[in-house]
Write a protein that holds these residues in place. Sequence first.
Motif, mmCIF file in Angstrom:
data_model
loop_
_atom_site.group_PDB
_atom_site.id
_atom_site.type_symbol
_atom_site.label_atom_id
_atom_site.label_comp_id
_atom_site.label_asym_id
_atom_site.label_seq_id
_atom_site.Cartn_x
_atom_site.Cartn_y
_atom_site.Cartn_z
ATOM 1 N N UNK A 191 0.995 -1.068 -0.024
ATOM 2 C CA UNK A 191 -0.087 -0.058 0.076
ATOM 3 C C UNK A 191 0.856 1.199 0.067
ATOM 4 N N UNK A 192 1.965 1.231 0.755
ATOM 5 C CA UNK A 192 2.827 2.047 0.903
ATOM 6 C C UNK A 192 3.505 2.568 -0.520
ATOM 7 N N UNK A 193 3.650 1.490 -1.038
ATOM 8 C CA UNK A 193 4.661 1.411 -2.543
ATOM 9 C C UNK A 193 3.554 2.154 -3.475
ATOM 10 N N UNK A 194 2.316 1.474 -3.449
ATOM 11 C CA UNK A 194 1.388 2.297 -4.411
ATOM 12 C C UNK A 194 1.006 3.598 -4.081
ATOM 13 N N UNK A 195 1.017 4.254 -2.924
ATOM 14 C CA UNK A 195 0.870 5.457 -2.549
ATOM 15 C C UNK A 195 2.031 6.390 -3.312
ATOM 16 N N UNK A 196 3.332 5.876 -3.053
ATOM 17 C CA UNK A 196 4.403 6.372 -3.270
ATOM 18 C C UNK A 196 4.523 6.545 -4.915
ATOM 19 N N UNK A 197 3.842 5.661 -5.775
ATOM 20 C CA UNK A 197 4.064 5.796 -7.329
ATOM 21 C C UNK A 197 3.396 7.062 -7.808
ATOM 22 N N UNK A 198 2.492 7.599 -7.167
ATOM 23 C CA UNK A 198 1.441 8.569 -7.459
ATOM 24 C C UNK A 198 1.138 8.341 -9.103
ATOM 25 N N UNK A 199 0.310 7.115 -9.100
ATOM 26 C CA UNK A 199 -0.091 6.807 -10.294
ATOM 27 C C UNK A 199 -1.319 5.937 -10.173
ATOM 28 N N UNK A 200 -2.696 6.301 -10.706
ATOM 29 C CA UNK A 200 -3.784 5.346 -10.378
ATOM 30 C C UNK A 200 -3.451 3.693 -10.673
ATOM 31 N N UNK A 201 -2.756 3.605 -11.520
ATOM 32 C CA UNK A 201 -2.360 2.140 -12.029
ATOM 33 C C UNK A 201 -1.897 1.401 -11.090
ATOM 34 N N UNK A 202 -1.113 2.264 -10.058
ATOM 35 C CA UNK A 202 -0.317 1.379 -9.002
ATOM 36 C C UNK A 202 -1.395 0.842 -7.902
ATOM 37 N N UNK A 203 -2.344 1.249 -7.765
ATOM 38 C CA UNK A 203 -3.259 1.091 -6.730
ATOM 39 C C UNK A 203 -4.457 0.098 -7.173
ATOM 40 N N UNK A 204 -5.033 -0.531 -6.084
ATOM 41 C CA UNK A 204 -6.096 -1.195 -6.458
ATOM 42 C C UNK A 204 -7.380 -0.930 -7.243
ATOM 43 N N UNK A 205 -8.388 -1.894 -7.525
ATOM 44 C CA UNK A 205 -9.501 -1.350 -8.207
ATOM 45 C C UNK A 205 -10.616 -0.595 -7.544
ATOM 46 N N UNK A 206 -11.416 0.113 -7.865
ATOM 47 C CA UNK A 206 -12.416 0.895 -7.168
ATOM 48 C C UNK A 206 -13.464 0.054 -6.508
ATOM 49 N N UNK A 207 -13.791 0.136 -5.333
ATOM 50 C CA UNK A 207 -14.669 -0.996 -4.498
ATOM 51 C C UNK A 207 -16.057 -0.193 -5.000
ATOM 52 N N UNK A 208 -16.939 -1.120 -5.073
ATOM 53 C CA UNK A 208 -18.211 -0.971 -5.541
ATOM 54 C C UNK A 208 -18.960 0.014 -4.781
ATOM 55 N N UNK A 209 -19.937 1.005 -5.162
ATOM 56 C CA UNK A 209 -20.482 1.986 -4.595
ATOM 57 C C UNK A 209 -21.346 1.539 -3.554
ATOM 58 N N UNK A 210 -22.084 0.579 -3.537
ATOM 59 C CA UNK A 210 -23.119 0.113 -2.422
ATOM 60 C C UNK A 210 -22.389 -0.055 -1.133
ATOM 61 N N UNK A 211 -21.338 -0.270 -0.998
ATOM 62 C CA UNK A 211 -20.979 -0.390 0.417
ATOM 63 C C UNK A 211 -20.697 0.967 1.153
ATOM 64 N N UNK A 212 -20.694 2.087 0.457
ATOM 65 C CA UNK A 212 -20.199 3.328 0.758
ATOM 66 C C UNK A 212 -21.279 4.089 1.462
ATOM 67 N N UNK A 213 -21.218 5.154 2.485
ATOM 68 C CA UNK A 213 -22.100 5.895 3.087
ATOM 69 C C UNK A 213 -21.364 7.131 3.821
ATOM 70 N N UNK A 214 -21.922 8.114 3.286
ATOM 71 C CA UNK A 214 -21.494 9.473 3.792
ATOM 72 C C UNK A 214 -22.210 9.625 5.313
ATOM 73 N N UNK A 215 -21.505 9.707 6.395
ATOM 74 C CA UNK A 215 -22.141 9.389 7.653
ATOM 75 C C UNK A 215 -22.237 10.764 8.449
ATOM 76 N N UNK A 216 -21.144 11.742 8.110
ATOM 77 C CA UNK A 216 -21.257 12.975 8.887
ATOM 78 C C UNK A 216 -20.355 14.076 8.501
ATOM 79 N N UNK A 217 -20.637 15.450 8.451
ATOM 80 C CA UNK A 217 -19.975 16.610 8.057
ATOM 81 C C UNK A 217 -19.662 17.299 9.184
ATOM 82 N N UNK A 218 -18.581 17.832 9.533
ATOM 83 C CA UNK A 218 -18.186 18.681 10.521
ATOM 84 C C UNK A 218 -17.914 20.140 9.934
ATOM 85 N N UNK A 219 -18.514 21.207 11.025
ATOM 86 C CA UNK A 219 -18.412 22.316 10.545
ATOM 87 C C UNK A 219 -17.491 23.046 11.924
#
Lengths: 245, 245
Positions: A217-245
């Motif tokens: 994961x560290x190596x992928x981050x350092x590469x600064x290239x989208x191709x270096x990281x994993x695939x996009x997880x599907x949308x249905x697992x994601x929730x916006x839970x809160x916003x702070x002001x």
Amino acid sequence: MPRYRLLVEYDGTPFVGWQRQPNGDSVQGVLEQALAKLCGQPVMVQCAGRTDAGVHACGQVAHVDLPREYSADAVRDAANFHAKPHPVAVLRAELVSDDFHARFSAVGRAYVYRILNRRAPSVLDKNRVWWVAVGLDVERMQEGANHLLGCHDFTSFRAAACQAASPVKHLDVLDVRRCGEMIEIHAGARSFLHHQVRNMVGTLKLVGEGKWSPDDVRVALKACSRAAAGPTAPPEGLYLTSVRY
Amino acid sequence: MPRYRLLVEYDGTPFVGWQRQPNGDSVQGVLEQALAKLCGQPVMVQCAGRTDAGVHACGQVAHVDLPREYSADAVRDAANFHAKPHPVAVLRAELVSDDFHARFSAVGRAYVYRILNRRAPSVLDKNRVWWVAVGLDVERMQEGANHLLGCHDFTSFRAAACQAASPVKHLDVLDVRRCGEMIEIHAGARSFLHHQVRNMVGTLKLVGEGKWSPDDVRVALKACSRAAAGPTAPPEGLYLTSVRY
């Protein structure tokens, strides 16, 4: 014109996303039409974090200017009445000063990503989780996640369509927790790049199933290239839970 | 013939109930057809607690006799493969001795009834909770519930169609708990009458909103008349959570 702050919950499944688009129903469109029915003229609703098609929210925040003053409860109830049958609900409305801006006043966003990790498919949580049948090791996932904490160039986890001025973000929280068959990944930051959470989750899943080491994961981050990281997880697992002001 | 015990989860929304019926899809029918595809001949699946249309389960238990032996995981995976796209999943299968009977060996059933108690309608939990907009006092509901604990003639909480030989049951657990906007009512007993949990919940809701006193529950119980108790709560809040053997 009086400004109202709205706390909004929605099931993202039937929507093209938060934002109004010509090709289908949007959360923004549903709220704008519902509130237009209350006040008899078009209104514009702006949110803190635009979510993609299929992504849910239980703590989205938005604001709207109405042509005259209503009680906050009347705004909430009218929005919910006119939003039917779309799966959007205003949990709370409150009158705020007109220097409040749902997006630009926000200083923190929190998301949770839910993975149902078991052999049997999701049934009661269909469209509410990412079903991953292969066993995931959450300790390894947390080890991988720790490499992403702090201030980094997140180009490797950024969607091609991302419009942010800079890929540098400060990630405050990335916690991987298991509760029985459910894995929750909590992410918190001042703001995120487009697809950042889903791209981080898709990468941590590779670590959890043993295809990647946590250090990859560290190596992928350092590469600064989208191709270096994993695939996009599907949308249905994601929730916006809160916003702070 | 080898007998398998199945742990089953389902979304009750699209079904006429557990039991096979001519007028629509049933959970039993889906499982029987899925397992018939595995073994190439008709099979019969029997469960611990037949649930009504719209009622869910995350811990239903059933058994089935198959014409030859398969690994338990193969039974689980084949059932899940062939049950698609119906919202039924076998969470676990295991080979058991043929004196195990899902219904007659059971010595305890547990249900939870979920009420979403807030002004805004349910969105992420649509078809998964009973939405009650008026504020409910859970302490009062618990006071009312306590009158139902123990051994009683539950005629007042029994559906007209109930086929049980006797209306006398021993209620071990009836706990009312609030977690934020969600109220969970946990019920446990060796067995229940038809609609008993939903009729108890519909009655406790009257107490929670202040229309009834907690003591009115005791009076309704003593009346031994269905007309004396409250209305039947809707099916979508009810889950069969576990069966004890």
